[in-house]
Design an enzyme around this catalytic site. Structure first.
Site, PDB file in Angstrom:
ATOM      1  N   ASP A   9      26.888  31.270 102.160  1.00 43.06           N
ATOM      2  CA  ASP A   9      27.412  29.923 102.034  1.00 43.06           C
ATOM      3  C   ASP A   9      28.694  30.008 101.192  1.00 43.06           C
ATOM      4  OD1 ASP A   9      27.574  27.092 101.894  1.00 43.06           O
ATOM      5  OD2 ASP A   9      26.456  27.102 100.014  1.00 43.06           O
ATOM      6  N   GLU A  11      30.539  26.967  99.295  1.00 45.29           N
ATOM      7  CA  GLU A  11      30.568  26.139  98.081  1.00 45.29           C
ATOM      8  C   GLU A  11      29.293  26.328  97.269  1.00 45.29           C
ATOM      9  OE1 GLU A  11      32.312  22.061  98.507  1.00 45.29           O
ATOM     10  OE2 GLU A  11      32.240  22.599 100.619  1.00 45.29           O
ATOM     11  N   ARG A  48      30.365   9.747 102.058  1.00 41.29           N
ATOM     12  CA  ARG A  48      31.628  10.196 101.450  1.00 41.29           C
ATOM     13  C   ARG A  48      32.840   9.514 102.091  1.00 41.29           C
ATOM     14  NH1 ARG A  48      30.086  16.588 101.764  1.00 41.29           N
ATOM     15  NH2 ARG A  48      29.275  16.868  99.643  1.00 41.29           N
ATOM     16  N   ASP A  93      29.418  24.371 105.811  1.00 42.49           N
ATOM     17  CA  ASP A  93      29.541  23.045 106.412  1.00 42.49           C
ATOM     18  C   ASP A  93      30.805  22.333 105.938  1.00 42.49           C
ATOM     19  OD1 ASP A  93      27.472  23.011 108.187  1.00 42.49           O
ATOM     20  OD2 ASP A  93      26.005  22.203 106.786  1.00 42.49           O
ATOM     21  N   ASN A 157      20.915  22.757 103.168  1.00 42.20           N
ATOM     22  CA  ASN A 157      21.427  23.114 104.494  1.00 42.20           C
ATOM     23  C   ASN A 157      21.539  24.632 104.705  1.00 42.20           C
ATOM     24  OD1 ASN A 157      23.613  23.422 102.760  1.00 42.20           O
ATOM     25  ND2 ASN A 157      25.114  22.621 104.192  1.00 42.20           N
TER      26      ASN A 157
END
Length: 201
Positions: A9, A11, A48, A93, A157
């Site tokens: 991943d 972040e 968001r 993502d 996720n």
């Protein structure tokens, strides 16, 4: 030799959370919510986008914040070391419009991510996911080509790709996720994660 691919991943694992950095920069606390807090990605992104619209903020402002973000201490060294022993793909993502400056700081590793839909005024009007459940779907697709996968991430996720891989690890995750998934090894520093991946290859 086994054909291995390591999926990481982005972040929270290699770079700080972009939305949290942007929330700090703008003072909009509601933007601090991430996939660690909200498992439903569509719900999170729509939330968001509504906040951005409300405050009249667009891509330019977010990109200005991103230009000031550096990879987490030790991330580049970890990635360089890992890429010497196996193939690595960053599976995120996030969006191409966010990721590029960060990939440059990490020496351009391969990244698969999504795309923002932006109008001529720079307003983010929507987003396009590469595919449904993009992380899990990508891992399964590579497995169907004969690759063995190892995955690591920090959020809800990431769980699909972690659980579908021959080895999977949580990294710098929350206490809640650790409690919910006690069977997944969890690490806090890059040396530990590197050793765990190396032993799983």
């Amino acid at each position: 030799m086994d054909m291995n691919i390591v999926f990481l991943d982005m972040e929270g694992v290699l770079v700080p959370e972009i939305w949290i950095a942007f929330a700090n920069e703008t003072g909009i606390q509601e933007l601090k919510k991430t996939t660690r807090d909200e498992p439903d990605y569509d719900k999170l992104m729509n939330y968001r986008l509504n906040i951005l619209k409300e405050h009249g903020l667009g891509l330019k402002e977010i990109q200005e914040t991103i230009s000031k973000i550096d990879p987490m201490p030790g991330a580049k060294e970890f990635l360089d070391k890992l890429r010497k022993i196996t193939q690595v793909i960053i599976l995120s993502d996030t969006f191409t419009q966010f990721a590029s400056p960060l990939m440059e700081k990490l020496d351009w590793p391969t990244i698969f991510c999504n795309t923002l839909e932006v109008d001529e005024k720079g307003t983010i009007i929507g987003y396009k996911m590469r595919c449904d459940h993009s992380k899990l779907t990508t891992v399964q697709a590579l497995q169907s080509c004969g690759f063995q996968t190892i995955a690591s991430g920090d959020s809800f996720n990431d769980l699909g790709m972690i659980q579908a891989s021959k080895a999977g690890f949580l990294f710098k995750t929350t206490d809640d996720i650790k409690k919910m998934y006690p069977d997944i090894p969890a690490y806090e520093d890059y040396d530990e994660l590197y050793e765990a991946i190396k032993n799983a290859l």
